[in-house]
Design a protein around this motif. Sequence first.
Motif, mmCIF file in Angstrom:
data_model
loop_
_atom_site.group_PDB
_atom_site.id
_atom_site.type_symbol
_atom_site.label_atom_id
_atom_site.label_comp_id
_atom_site.label_asym_id
_atom_site.label_seq_id
_atom_site.Cartn_x
_atom_site.Cartn_y
_atom_site.Cartn_z
ATOM 1 N N HIS A 167 -0.163 -1.849 -13.122
ATOM 2 C CA HIS A 167 -0.299 -2.494 -11.813
ATOM 3 C C HIS A 167 -0.634 -1.463 -10.735
ATOM 4 N N PHE A 168 -0.006 -0.298 -10.794
ATOM 5 C CA PHE A 168 -0.279 0.751 -9.816
ATOM 6 C C PHE A 168 -1.720 1.240 -9.933
ATOM 7 N N PRO A 205 -2.148 2.400 -1.357
ATOM 8 C CA PRO A 205 -1.006 2.871 -2.158
ATOM 9 C C PRO A 205 -1.221 4.218 -2.820
ATOM 10 N N THR A 219 -3.152 -0.924 3.913
ATOM 11 C CA THR A 219 -2.920 -0.983 2.468
ATOM 12 C C THR A 219 -3.681 0.120 1.757
ATOM 13 N N GLN A 245 -4.219 -0.466 -11.070
ATOM 14 C CA GLN A 245 -5.074 -1.542 -10.567
ATOM 15 C C GLN A 245 -5.097 -1.557 -9.044
ATOM 16 N N ASP A 246 -3.935 -1.350 -8.431
ATOM 17 C CA ASP A 246 -3.850 -1.296 -6.968
ATOM 18 C C ASP A 246 -4.687 -0.157 -6.412
ATOM 19 N N HIS A 299 -8.428 -1.071 -6.600
ATOM 20 C CA HIS A 299 -8.840 -2.076 -5.629
ATOM 21 C C HIS A 299 -8.805 -1.557 -4.191
ATOM 22 N N SER A 300 -7.951 -0.587 -3.920
ATOM 23 C CA SER A 300 -7.798 -0.119 -2.538
ATOM 24 C C SER A 300 -8.408 1.262 -2.306
ATOM 25 N N TYR A 348 7.361 -2.669 -9.602
ATOM 26 C CA TYR A 348 6.691 -3.929 -9.938
ATOM 27 C C TYR A 348 7.083 -4.345 -11.353
#
Length: 398
Positions: free
Chosen positions: A70-71, A205, A203, A73-74, A77-78, A357
Amino acid sequence: MSPLKFMRRDLSRRKKKKIVHLSSRIHFVTRFRFRIIFQNVPNYITIFVGVFFANLILLFGLMFSPLLAHFEQDITHSMLCKYQYVLQDMDSEEFSDAPDGTMTNVLYKFYTDSLLATSTKGAEKYSINTLKTQEGKLKSEDVMVYGVSPGSAYVDIEFQNPDDIYISNAFAEKHNIHVGDSVTLDEPYDDNDYTFKIAGIYTYPASIAVFMEQDQYNKVFNKQEGYFNGYFSDKKITDISDEMVSTVMTKDDLDKTCRQLEVSMGNMMVLFQGFGVIMFVLIIYLLSKIIIEKNAQSISMAKILGYTNHEINRLYITATTIVVVLSLILTIPLANITIEEICKAAFAQFSGWLPYYVPEITFVKMFAAGVIAYALVALFQIRKVKRIPMTDALKNVE
């Protein structure tokens, strides 16, 4: 004690406790199950605590890989851009203080307009610097300070005022900073410090970062007008000499930590999963076995009275089943809260931030693993009930 008391297993010197009154409106089987639970409260409390610790270990093993995925992926995306260039910084006090028209100023203009110029389409200038957080509850760590162009194509922040300061959500979460708070950052190698009032949270991360307009950046850090030391770009820049490039940051650099953790700790998480399930099975098996053995005389008497093994299982095994299922339902969220606090405390000791998460499917897996493991234990207890002889009722105390 007399030998007869030992034969009857009447080994308690305490008087019988008062029986909890249960309404006659409750179905007989349900009342019987309540009686079993009340008689074995210490064992069932131990089951609850054991299930909690087993779920704690199991959750730690199950949540690690999804958390890293998840990290990653974040981060993807960011990302600010595909290629983030940091250039050799030739800006010094003499450059910054040099008046227009002087030789020093001319050299600086030549340096930025020729050696650092690029024709790559979409490349955007920015400024970057590194400060440090002050020592407190957490260790001091590096903070990336960005100066970005108003209306930047890569940093989607609408600065309402020229002096607005934004921080990354990683910075806000790790240091518990909110909009309107002030944060003080220090220069790494001198006594200067800077206090910023937070106007918003962006946003991002991937890093502990601060964002401001480029003109405000140059003003705060006493830089020459038009100063920059980096490019945001979605295309590789090839027309700047490698000697002028200090660092190039890409997606591969950002998720390197995730890959390292997955490689170094991935196999260990499998051990935690296995240990959690084994601990759950052992605790449930041993305690349910004690409960069956403690009620062996009652089970024997029930057989004499004509109850079948199936009916006895509905009374004794089902009572334990209810406790185990309730323990699973209650301890899974408790384990999640506990692991979250542990992870936050652990991650806070390292540079950067790894947000906690756990996907919902993980909790479903935990519950399913608990039910399957208990079903296996219940089969053994059913066999144990079947093997209890009717002769045990002859040793009844009453």
